[in-house]
Each structure stands twice: as C-alpha cells, then as structure tokens.
Write an enzyme that holds these catalytic residues in place. Structure first.
Site, PDB file in Angstrom:
ATOM      1  N   ARG A   6     -10.650   4.021  -1.487  1.00  0.00           N
ATOM      2  CA  ARG A   6     -10.163   3.194  -0.374  1.00  0.00           C
ATOM      3  C   ARG A   6     -10.468   3.919   0.937  1.00  0.00           C
ATOM      4  NH1 ARG A   6      -5.769   1.829  -4.264  1.00  0.00           N
ATOM      5  NH2 ARG A   6      -5.517  -0.422  -4.250  1.00  0.00           N
ATOM      6  N   HIS A  34       0.816  -1.219   0.000  1.00  0.00           N
ATOM      7  CA  HIS A  34       0.000   0.000   0.000  1.00  0.00           C
ATOM      8  C   HIS A  34       0.846   1.264   0.000  1.00  0.00           C
ATOM      9  CE1 HIS A  34      -3.140  -2.926   0.665  1.00  0.00           C
ATOM     10  NE2 HIS A  34      -3.867  -2.051  -0.008  1.00  0.00           N
ATOM     11  N   CYS A  58      -9.721  -3.357 -10.384  1.00  0.00           N
ATOM     12  CA  CYS A  58      -9.271  -2.143  -9.680  1.00  0.00           C
ATOM     13  C   CYS A  58      -7.927  -2.339  -9.005  1.00  0.00           C
ATOM     14  CB  CYS A  58     -10.315  -1.682  -8.670  1.00  0.00           C
ATOM     15  SG  CYS A  58     -10.568  -2.848  -7.328  1.00  0.00           S
ATOM     16  N   GLU A  82     -11.114 -10.908  -4.639  1.00  0.00           N
ATOM     17  CA  GLU A  82      -9.676 -10.803  -4.382  1.00  0.00           C
ATOM     18  C   GLU A  82      -9.135 -11.998  -3.598  1.00  0.00           C
ATOM     19  OE1 GLU A  82      -8.936  -7.039  -2.458  1.00  0.00           O
ATOM     20  OE2 GLU A  82     -10.730  -7.175  -1.244  1.00  0.00           O
ATOM     21  N   ASP A 121      -4.578  -8.363  -4.285  1.00  0.00           N
ATOM     22  CA  ASP A 121      -4.745  -9.439  -3.308  1.00  0.00           C
ATOM     23  C   ASP A 121      -4.980 -10.782  -3.991  1.00  0.00           C
ATOM     24  OD1 ASP A 121      -4.365  -8.453  -0.685  1.00  0.00           O
ATOM     25  OD2 ASP A 121      -6.152  -7.217  -0.951  1.00  0.00           O
TER      26      ASP A 121
HETATM   27  C1  PEP Z   1      -6.640  -5.230  -4.615  1.00  0.00           C
HETATM   28  O1  PEP Z   1      -6.437  -6.059  -3.730  1.00  0.00           O
HETATM   29  O2  PEP Z   1      -6.348  -5.412  -5.805  1.00  0.00           O
HETATM   30  C2  PEP Z   1      -7.256  -3.936  -4.276  1.00  0.00           C
HETATM   31  C3  PEP Z   1      -7.600  -3.086  -5.205  1.00  0.00           C
HETATM   32  O3  PEP Z   1      -7.393  -3.638  -2.959  1.00  0.00           O
HETATM   33  P1  PEP Z   1      -6.165  -3.131  -2.048  1.00  0.00           P
HETATM   34  O4  PEP Z   1      -4.980  -2.905  -2.953  1.00  0.00           O
HETATM   35  O5  PEP Z   1      -6.587  -1.885  -1.378  1.00  0.00           O
HETATM   36  O6  PEP Z   1      -5.954  -4.271  -1.119  1.00  0.00           O
HETATM   37 MG    MG Z   2      -7.300  -5.773  -1.792  1.00  0.00          MG
END
Ligand code: PEP
Ligand code: MG
Length: 588
Positions: free
Chosen positions: A319, A212, A526, A455, A479
């Site tokens: 998010r 992140h 996404c 995910e 994920d």
């Molecule tokens: C993902 O897991 O691809 C996603 C968009 O969520 P995050 O990156 O916030 O876990």
């Molecule tokens: Mg995710």
C-alpha cells in the site's frame, strides 16, 4: 469496579496493561521510555519549554498593556491571564513530574498524559465557564510541545522492545508494565507511528473492521478493538485494562480472577502461535495437491522482513500511500520513492512485489489534520486512481520510481479503484509516458506485470474489459463490500451490515475468479477476506489459488489450506453461492 466495553474485534490476541489515553491530535507525540538516569534532564526539558512559553505570553501581555485601554481587547488580556495561570498550575507541573519519575515516560508523553488527567477534571466541572477552560489548557500544552519540538530531545526513542510475556508483569506495578492505548480515533498515519512504539494493544471509540486503522493494527499483530463507542470516556488514565482482540471487548479494572483467566488465555494464544510457526517452511498445498500462493500485504518497505519470516511467497499488495501520508502535504519525490520501492524489492530477495499506486482519500487522508470534510462522500470522491489521474505529473513521478525499482527484482504494478474504460486508457497512457520520460533521461527501468484492483462493483461486472488490458487482477474485498452494500467500512454504527457473505458480494467475487481462470489470467484476493480463516475454504472452493494478507495471518491460513480438499469444496462453494443466506451453509 470491573466493567466491560464492547467493540469490534480487529486484531487477535490478549493484551493486559495500563491504559494510556491519547487525544488523536497529539498522536504525533513520541512515546518512549527514558533511562532512569535521565529523569532530571527530561524534567528540565519540560521546565525550559514551559518557561519559554511563560516568557512568550508575558511579552504579549506587556505589548497589550502598552496599547491604549481602548485598543487592547479585553478578551485577549483575560485569555492570557488564564493561560499564564494554567501554565503555572501546580497540578500540571507535579503531574508531569510524576509520569517522568514514576513511569519513565519521555517529556512529551508525560505532558500529554497529564493533560488528559486534568482535562477529565475540567470535563466534570459543573460550571460551564470553567469546563470550557479545557480548550485553553490544550492550547497551553500545545505551545509547550511546540517549544519542545524546537529543542529536540537529546535522547532518541529506543528501538521497540520485544514483546514481553504480559502475564509475568500482571501485578508488578513498576514502570515495566505493558501499556495499552485508548483513543477516540487514530488515523492510519498515527498507527504507522505506533509500529515504533511501546504499546501492547489499543482500543478506539470509532472505526470499522476493515477501516485502515484496523488494517494497520492487524499488520502490527497486536490485540486491538475498534468501534468501542465511548471507551475513551469511560477509561481513566492508568486504569488496568484487558483487551480481548478475539472477542472485541475491553475489560476495565479486572478482578484478580478475571486477570488470571485472561492470563491463561494469553498463554494459550502464545502456544498456538508457536505451534503454527512450525508450518513456516511447509508449502501451502491442499490435500488434493492444489498449490496455493500465500502473499503478504505490507505498508512500508521495512515490513518485508516480517513477510519473509512468515513464509510469504511475495508481496501481493504494497500500500504505497503510506509513504505519502502525514507529511503536511509534502509528497515524496521520485528518488525517495524509488529508494523505498527498491528496499521493498530487495528486501523480498527475488520474490515478486506488487506495488499498488497511491490510494489516498476517504479514510486514508494524506494528512489527518486536513481531512476532506468538505465533500459529503469522500469514499465516492477523488480517491486512489482518480486522485492520481487528476495530477498526471505526480502520478508519473510514482510510475517512474516503480519502473526504476523493477531493475532490482520482480515488480508488479497494481492500479486501485478503476471502474471506467477511459480511466484504464489514461492510466496505461501515463505508464507509457513515464517509460518514455525515463528513455529520454537515459535511465534504466525494468519489466513489470500490470494489474488492476477489482474493488468497485462496476469493475467486477466488467472483468472481460479489464482482462483485455491487464496481466492480472486483484480483488479488493474491503472496498468491494463497501461499495456493493453501500456500507461505510470505517463506520462502526453500520458495521453489523458489512457482510462479506452477502450473496451479491460472493457473486461478484466468484465471477471475477471464474473469468480470470477461464482466460488463464492470475487472480488474487488482497482484501481482509483473504486473511480471514473462516473464508478460506469458500474462496478455495470458488477457485481462488492466490491470497494476499497481513504476514501475521499467513500461517493460520496455511493451516486451513493444508486441511482442505478443493474437490470436495467446489460443490459446496457453489451451493453457498446460490443460497439466499450463504452464512447458513458456512461452518460455525
Ligand atoms: C481493498 O479494498 O480490499 C484493498 C485491499 O484496498 P484498501 O484496503 O487499501 O482500500
Ligand atoms: Mg481498496
């Protein structure tokens, strides 16, 4: 002497500037430049805080001296002596003055910078006892910082300055040189703070491509390298460095020839950006006339203007957890959340906004200082929807805020990390409950479309069950890859195995898209794959028509879309999907 440190490329572009080394625990220190006329006041703030700490320690010392010789712990007396000595050390005082006077750093920043410089000297000491005094120095500095926090600066941080052409500043050694941040680790919440800061790029020792921290760096659109192992050990405060965010390297102490080469690359990058910006108003339609929806991923309501400026057709992923992080456990209430969602919705001027319910845990702890080190596998633990369902009242606070924001525009509600039918039922029941609570209170709320993130492999393998309950699905490839391949997305030591093109990953993505299309339901990607130009044609070939990514990626992806012919891509995509080594068939 010039040397290069290799890491992972996470955010494009070249940054050239002086290194600012920061320890992650002190990241919440504000970084801003003061006006030259304020130098004496700023130095005075540090002096006053330092004197207050000296007083405090001397009072403690007196208290100890009044105890009997057997009651006063010897170690404590010795420790106070050391702390007082460090506080009065000339190197600390004169160094801090230097950063304020010569570089115009604000007081807190000057103090932490000097702390790093002296800390290095401690690290290099032969004597173990002296080496360990570094911890004392840090404690002393933290005391001073705490005092300064109590007496807030009369100068508030100025708004972030527009990006300068760093080439112009290359050899100009005034206070106006660009600065790049080098740290061992940065939390996603720290990164958010940097959105307001002065840094032109950053490098961290740890982190993976889709951690992140890297994701927020991409959203800031500044060059960044993560997973650079010992970068923060090798670079010294104020070294000149080049960050090549495309190649994932940092060049320390570059020669004039290297500087000139990278200055050229930097200008090329700026020209490319300018060229792409002409596509802003061009509709994203493939050569064979297929319309493609390009949406933005945002972290804060204030990101909405950047999404609009990039030509996004809406927000595909808000998010929301970033509203919850770095608040020392004090979660935002319904009203605060409602106002934030409303600002995002109004900011998008009638375009849809997909608000994902809070996804904390794993590499997005609520509070970095209280990370979950107790559980062996936080990524498999109480994360995202599991965390929300564990505290239904807290979850419904968020749901009510989102439902109320839907009065002001098109809102889609997205639930992360679902895997079980029971979780789906519970989440839906909580949404009904939240509506009923608003009804009872006579509060207005709007209609929402309901979506689930795919995910977890288990979810991808049960898409039909999901489609019975949801209006749309959004594939979180970050994920999905992590859980399919058992690769920690934030761990640089296994980053080479984090492979979006693994046949198993592609199969799950392809089947999810195909099932949604067969049932006439909307599906989007996404995760970071949606903003990766090298994956655009493959995803188009697999039938994807909705991509959500950082605003900074939108124009580059649009260019790929405009150059694509989905009729030709479909057959090739199937061949890639059926190959044991799909990367062989991808254009290099
Ligand atoms: C993902 O897991 O691809 C996603 C968009 O969520 P995050 O990156 O916030 O876990
Ligand atoms: Mg995710």
């Amino acid at each position: 002497m010039t040397f290069t440190v290799h890491g992972l490329a996470v955010a494009r572009g070249i940054a050239i500037g002086r290194a600012v080394l920061v320890a992650s625990s002190r990241i919440d220190v504000a970084h801003y430049f003061i006006d030259a006329s304020r130098v004496p006041e700023e130095i005075d703030r540090i002096r006053v805080a330092r004197n207050a700490v000296v007083d405090e320690l001397q009072r403690l010392q007196q208290g100890l001296s009044q105890m009997g010789p057997n009651d006063a712990p010897q170690e404590l007396t010795a420790l106070l002596d050391v702390h007082l000595m460090l506080l009065q050390d000339e190197a600390l005082t004169s160094g801090v003055k230097h950063w304020v006077t010569e570089r115009l750093y604000n007081a807190e920043w000057a103090l932490t910078t000097q702390l790093e410089v002296i800390g290095r000297q401690f690290d290099e000491m032969e004597d173990e006892y002296l080496r360990e005094r570094k911890a004392d120095l840090e404690q002393v500095a933290e005391r001073i910082l705490r005092h300064m926090k109590g007496a807030a600066s009369p100068v508030s941080p100025p708004p972030p300055s527009p990006r300068r052409n760093q080439q112009e500043l290359l050899l100009d050694d005034t206070v106006d040189v660009p600065l790049v941040l080098v740290a061992h680790d940065l939390s996603p919440a720290d990164m958010l703070q940097f959105k307001q800061s002065v840094f032109a790029g950053f490098v961290t020792d740890v982190g993976g491509k889709t951690s992140h921290t890297a994701i927020v760096a991409r959203s800031m659109d500044i060059p960044a390298v993560v997973g650079a192992r010992s970068a923060s050990q090798l670079v010294r405060q104020d070294d000149w460095v080049i960050i090549d965010g495309d190649a994932g390297v940092m060049i320390v102490d570059p020669s004039p020839i290297i500087l000139a080469e990278y200055g050229f690359k930097q200008r090329q990058g700026e020209l490319e950006r300018q060229r792409l910006s002409r596509l802003r108003h061009t509709p994203a339609v493939t050569m064979d006339g297929e319309k493609v929806e390009l949406l933005a991923n945002i972290e804060m309501p204030d990101d909405a203007p950047a999404a609009l400026a990039a030509g996004a057709l809406g927000v595909g992923l808000f998010r929301s957890e970033f509203l919850f992080m770095g608040r020392q456990g004090k979660l935002p209430g319904e009203e605060e959340q409602y106002q934030a969602y409303r600002r995002a919705v109004e900011g998008m001027q009638g375009l849809p906004v997909t608000i994902r319910t809070v996804d904390v845990g794993a590499d997005k702890p609520l509070d970095y200082a209280h990370r979950d080190d107790a559980h062996l596998n936080p990524a498999l633990g109480l994360r995202a929807i599991r965390w929300s369902l564990a505290d239904p009242a807290m979850f419904r606070t968020q749901l009510r805020a989102i439902l109320r924001a839907a009065v002001h525009g098109k809102v889609k509600l997205l639930i992360p990390m679902l895997a079980h039918g029971s979780e789906i039922r519970q989440a839906l029941a909580q949404i009904d409950h939240a509506r009923a609570e608003l009804d009872n209170l006579g509060m207005a709320y709007g209609p929402i479309q309901l979506g689930a993130m795919i995910e977890i492999p288990a979810a991808a393998l049960s898409v039909r069950m999901f489609l019975k309950h949801f209006d749309f699905l959004s594939i979180g490839t970050n994920d999905l890859i992590q859980y399919t391949l058992a690769i920690d997305r934030a761990d640089e030591s296994v980053a080479h195995l984090y492979d979006p093109l693994h046949p198993a990953v592609l199969k799950l993505v392809a089947e999810t898209i195909a099932e949604c299309r067969a049932q006439g339901k909307e599906v989007s990607v996404c995760g970071e794959m949606a903003g990766d130009v090298s994956a655009t044609r493959l995803l188009l070939g697999l039938g994807l028509r909705s991509f959500s990514m950082h605003p900074s990626q939108i124009l580059a992806i649009k260019q790929e879309v405009l150059r694509s012919d989905t009729r030709k891509l479909a057959g090739w995509a199937q061949a890639v999907l059926n190959d044991d080594e799909p990367s062989r068939l991808m254009p290099s």
